[in-house]
Structures are given as C-alpha cells and as structure tokens.
Motif scaffolding. Sequence first.
Motif, PDB file in Angstrom:
ATOM      1  N   ASN A 185       0.826  -1.203   0.000  1.00  0.00           N
ATOM      2  CA  ASN A 185       0.000   0.000   0.000  1.00  0.00           C
ATOM      3  C   ASN A 185       0.861   1.255   0.000  1.00  0.00           C
ATOM      4  O   ASN A 185       0.596   2.214  -0.742  1.00  0.00           O
ATOM      5  N   SER A 186       1.904   1.259   0.821  1.00  0.00           N
ATOM      6  CA  SER A 186       2.807   2.422   0.842  1.00  0.00           C
ATOM      7  C   SER A 186       3.636   2.499  -0.435  1.00  0.00           C
ATOM      8  O   SER A 186       3.937   3.602  -0.914  1.00  0.00           O
ATOM      9  N   PHE A 187       3.976   1.349  -1.030  1.00  0.00           N
ATOM     10  CA  PHE A 187       4.738   1.351  -2.274  1.00  0.00           C
ATOM     11  C   PHE A 187       3.937   1.949  -3.426  1.00  0.00           C
ATOM     12  O   PHE A 187       4.501   2.616  -4.304  1.00  0.00           O
ATOM     13  N   VAL A 188       2.638   1.713  -3.456  1.00  0.00           N
ATOM     14  CA  VAL A 188       1.794   2.318  -4.496  1.00  0.00           C
ATOM     15  C   VAL A 188       1.831   3.837  -4.377  1.00  0.00           C
ATOM     16  O   VAL A 188       1.974   4.560  -5.378  1.00  0.00           O
ATOM     17  N   PHE A 189       1.707   4.328  -3.148  1.00  0.00           N
ATOM     18  CA  PHE A 189       1.794   5.778  -2.937  1.00  0.00           C
ATOM     19  C   PHE A 189       3.164   6.303  -3.358  1.00  0.00           C
ATOM     20  O   PHE A 189       3.259   7.342  -4.035  1.00  0.00           O
ATOM     21  N   LEU A 236      -2.528  17.051  -9.925  1.00  0.00           N
ATOM     22  CA  LEU A 236      -2.221  15.682  -9.516  1.00  0.00           C
ATOM     23  C   LEU A 236      -1.879  15.620  -8.030  1.00  0.00           C
ATOM     24  O   LEU A 236      -2.321  14.707  -7.316  1.00  0.00           O
ATOM     25  N   VAL A 237      -1.076  16.571  -7.560  1.00  0.00           N
ATOM     26  CA  VAL A 237      -0.694  16.597  -6.142  1.00  0.00           C
ATOM     27  C   VAL A 237      -1.927  16.760  -5.264  1.00  0.00           C
ATOM     28  O   VAL A 237      -2.081  16.080  -4.239  1.00  0.00           O
ATOM     29  N   ASN A 241      -3.256  13.965  -2.523  1.00  0.00           N
ATOM     30  CA  ASN A 241      -3.514  14.289  -1.117  1.00  0.00           C
ATOM     31  C   ASN A 241      -4.936  13.932  -0.714  1.00  0.00           C
ATOM     32  O   ASN A 241      -5.181  13.459   0.409  1.00  0.00           O
ATOM     33  N   ASP A 242      -5.869  14.153  -1.616  1.00  0.00           N
ATOM     34  CA  ASP A 242      -7.269  13.832  -1.333  1.00  0.00           C
ATOM     35  C   ASP A 242      -7.461  12.324  -1.187  1.00  0.00           C
ATOM     36  O   ASP A 242      -8.222  11.862  -0.324  1.00  0.00           O
ATOM     37  N   ALA A 404      -0.787  14.690   5.538  1.00  0.00           N
ATOM     38  CA  ALA A 404      -1.662  13.677   6.119  1.00  0.00           C
ATOM     39  C   ALA A 404      -2.918  14.368   6.607  1.00  0.00           C
ATOM     40  O   ALA A 404      -2.996  14.796   7.765  1.00  0.00           O
ATOM     41  N   CYS A 405      -3.887  14.545   5.708  1.00  0.00           N
ATOM     42  CA  CYS A 405      -5.151  15.228   6.009  1.00  0.00           C
ATOM     43  C   CYS A 405      -4.923  16.638   6.518  1.00  0.00           C
ATOM     44  O   CYS A 405      -5.741  17.169   7.283  1.00  0.00           O
ATOM     45  N   GLY A 406      -3.819  17.265   6.140  1.00  0.00           N
ATOM     46  CA  GLY A 406      -3.530  18.620   6.554  1.00  0.00           C
ATOM     47  C   GLY A 406      -2.951  18.750   7.953  1.00  0.00           C
ATOM     48  O   GLY A 406      -2.638  19.864   8.388  1.00  0.00           O
ATOM     49  N   PHE A 407      -2.772  17.646   8.679  1.00  0.00           N
ATOM     50  CA  PHE A 407      -2.234  17.715  10.036  1.00  0.00           C
ATOM     51  C   PHE A 407      -0.736  18.022  10.025  1.00  0.00           C
ATOM     52  O   PHE A 407      -0.251  18.789  10.842  1.00  0.00           O
TER      53      PHE A 407
END
Length: 438
Positions: A185-189, A236-237, A241-242, A404-407
């Motif tokens: 999952n992290s590799f896809v990101f 794209l960015v 993020n969304d 990460a969700c704006g945090f």
Amino acid sequence: MEDATSVQVEQRTTSSTEEILRVITCVSWLLGVGVARPKKVSKFVTITLRVFHFGVCTVIVAYGAIDFFTFGSIFKSDIFKIMYYTNKVVCYVSSYYYVLHGIRHYRKWSLLMNKVEELNKKIRREVSMNDRSIWIVQILAVLVTLLLGPVSLIVHVLYYYFTTPEAIFASDLLLYYTIAQSVINSFVFDTVVYVVCNRFRKINGMIRRLSNKFVTSLITFKIRRIRELHSGVCELVTLINDIHGIQLLLCSANSFTMVVATLFRIYMGVVERNYAYMLINNIIWMIYAGQFALICWVCTLTNRESAKTGVLMHSVFLNHDKTDREKPSSLLTFYDGQDHLLQLQQHQQQLEDRRRISLDTGRFGLNYFSIENLLRANLERDCIRNEVNDFSNQLQQHPVNFTACGFFEINNALLTGFVGVITTYLIILVQFYRPENV
C-alpha cells in the motif's frame, strides 16, 4: 520535420502510465488494499475481493483477542501491555481502512490515471519521455513485497517446523499477511509520487532548454505552456492528497507504534535474557521504519524538484536581461534609468515622438533605427518579465506539499521528528520498566 515525426512515433509506441504500473496495481488489488486496480476489472469483482480480505482482517483481530486472553498473564510489565495493545489496535484499524480504502475511492484511481495521461500527452508535445525508471521502481517494490510476505512466511514455517513445531502460531503467520498489505500500500503511494516527481523533472528540463537565441514570442509561448503543465502537475498533487490523506495519517501512526513497541520488546528481551524471536522483532521494526522513511524521502524529493522550477524560471529572465544589456547600443545607458513602458501603444507613440525630435532638432544625436531597436528590446524584456511574474504568482498559489489530512507535511523534517519522538518515548518506557528478576 524530423522532430515532429519522432514525437508522433513516440506517442504511438509509448505505453501509458497506467499500463506501466499494471504490475504493482495488480499485486495491490490482489492483496485487497489501496485504490489501485486493473482497468478492466468490474466493481463487483473488486468489492467481492475486498469482502474476502475484510474477512481475513477479522480473523486476524479474532486471533489477537485470543492472544490477549491466552498470553496476557505472561506480560508482567503493565507499561509493555499498554504499548503492545495500543500497537495492535492501531494496526487493526489501519488494516481495515486499507481494505475499505479502495471501495471508498473506487473512481479516484481512474481519474488519477486519466489526469496523468492527459498531462503526458501535453509534455510529449514539447519533449520526449521515458518512464523506464518508473517501471524499475515498481518491479523492485513488488519483489520486496513478495520477499517480506510469502517468502518470509514460508521461511518462518519451515524453520520452526524443523526446530520447534510447537512455536508455530497462526497469529504469527498472519502477521506476514499484514506486513505485505501495509508495504504494498505504501509502495503504491511512493510510486505515484515518483511519477509526479518525474513530471516536475521534465518541466524543469524544458525551462533549462529555453535559450536566449529564441525570439521573445517563442520564449513567452514556451513559458505559457510550462505554466499549463505545472498547473496540471499541481492538480495531480491535490488529487493524491485527497486520496491518500487518511492513509498517510494511519501509516504514520502505525509505523510509530510498531517501532516503539517492537524496540521496547527487544529491550525487555535483552534485560531478561530472553532472546526468543529477537531476529523477527528486529526485522519488523526495520520494515516499518524503512517504510515510513521511504515515504518521507520520495515526498521530499518531489518537493525539492518542484522548488527548482521557480529558481530556473527566474534565471531565464536574468539571462535574457543580461544578454540585452550586453548588446552594443549607444542609447542603452541613457534609457536604462527611464520607466519601462507596459503597453505596445505607448512604445509606438514614444517612438514617433523621438523620431520627430531626432529629425527636426537632432537633440539626442540618435537616429530612428537606434531608438526603435532600444524600444523593441525593452518591450521584449517586459513581455518575458510579465510571464515570469505570472508564473511566480502561480507557484505561490499552488505550493507542492504532501500532507496527512492537513495535520502535518510528509518530508524529511517529519522523519527527523519521528526519530526524536521515538527516542523520547523509549527513554520514558525504559525508566518506568522494572524487570522481574530485579
């Protein structure tokens, strides 16, 4: 003519980004995590597969509850119990979200790939593209996932089967399933962000190719095209993020709790001279720490590449302005202190006035052609300056940050803080820990 023909041939022979990423997409889809999915697979099949993995996650939670009632009395340290089960809860919540993530954002993957392909077509009109590095990155990611998942599971079973068969527990075997899901999952990101990074590199390469030998109209046209491409990458960015905001938040929390709990377990084993599972525990904390470090690194790499865009664009104007100043002109020093004219009509009006004065009185001692060349140079400089200023405003309005969700932002600064917080928590846990043999 040859360049246009080569671009057309490349567009026909180059695979789309979605086709290039089909290996890691299929692996992630089969493991039931993330938003990546094959293009031609129906939603019904995807939901059915996610329901199966949701059931597997429920089985893992059930075994975790059994371990709590079976082995809970073995853990003598209350502080370790708190860390251990906090880690388990975060891990279970993350696993459930990774499975449901693909259903929640089912249409987002196709939207993301379509935007990437539209951007690729625009970039290929300007420069050639080669996504071989992306293909290599995804193959390495899949190989690492297979190594940490099925291969490690088989090695674990064979080792304990021939040494201590009674030490084989279902919960330990299911841990490799959880690790494989989290890693892929992290590799896809990481791979998607690396695609964005490559697009920024292409844009920066286009800026470097802007030469002072080009006419002003061509330079301004190129800058406008680059602005359009940069805006597409920023979209794209925003979409990434969304899609991955909550995933990054849970991944950060999961990595933190896993590293802290595992390192504290290793410390307890050393103090109590219990070296069982020491190797596995070391591998586990390295996996999760490396996973988080890789996410921070690839986001930082992309941020650095995007930061170069503004610097390179301003260098284009400075180089062009320097070239204009080095051109021999007897009126350059005289006019350099005057205000720059912003409209073409004003330039033409001043040109007519100075031509009339030059012909009637000879006050400036300059001919009509010198004045015309000077005003044309200033007009060209103003055109480029306006385009660069507009681009600068665009860069300020569209900062490239992965959050990460704006945090918090995902970058190397976060990784440094991550290490510091882990060290602090471990020091606190060690101070409160009291071994049984003391």
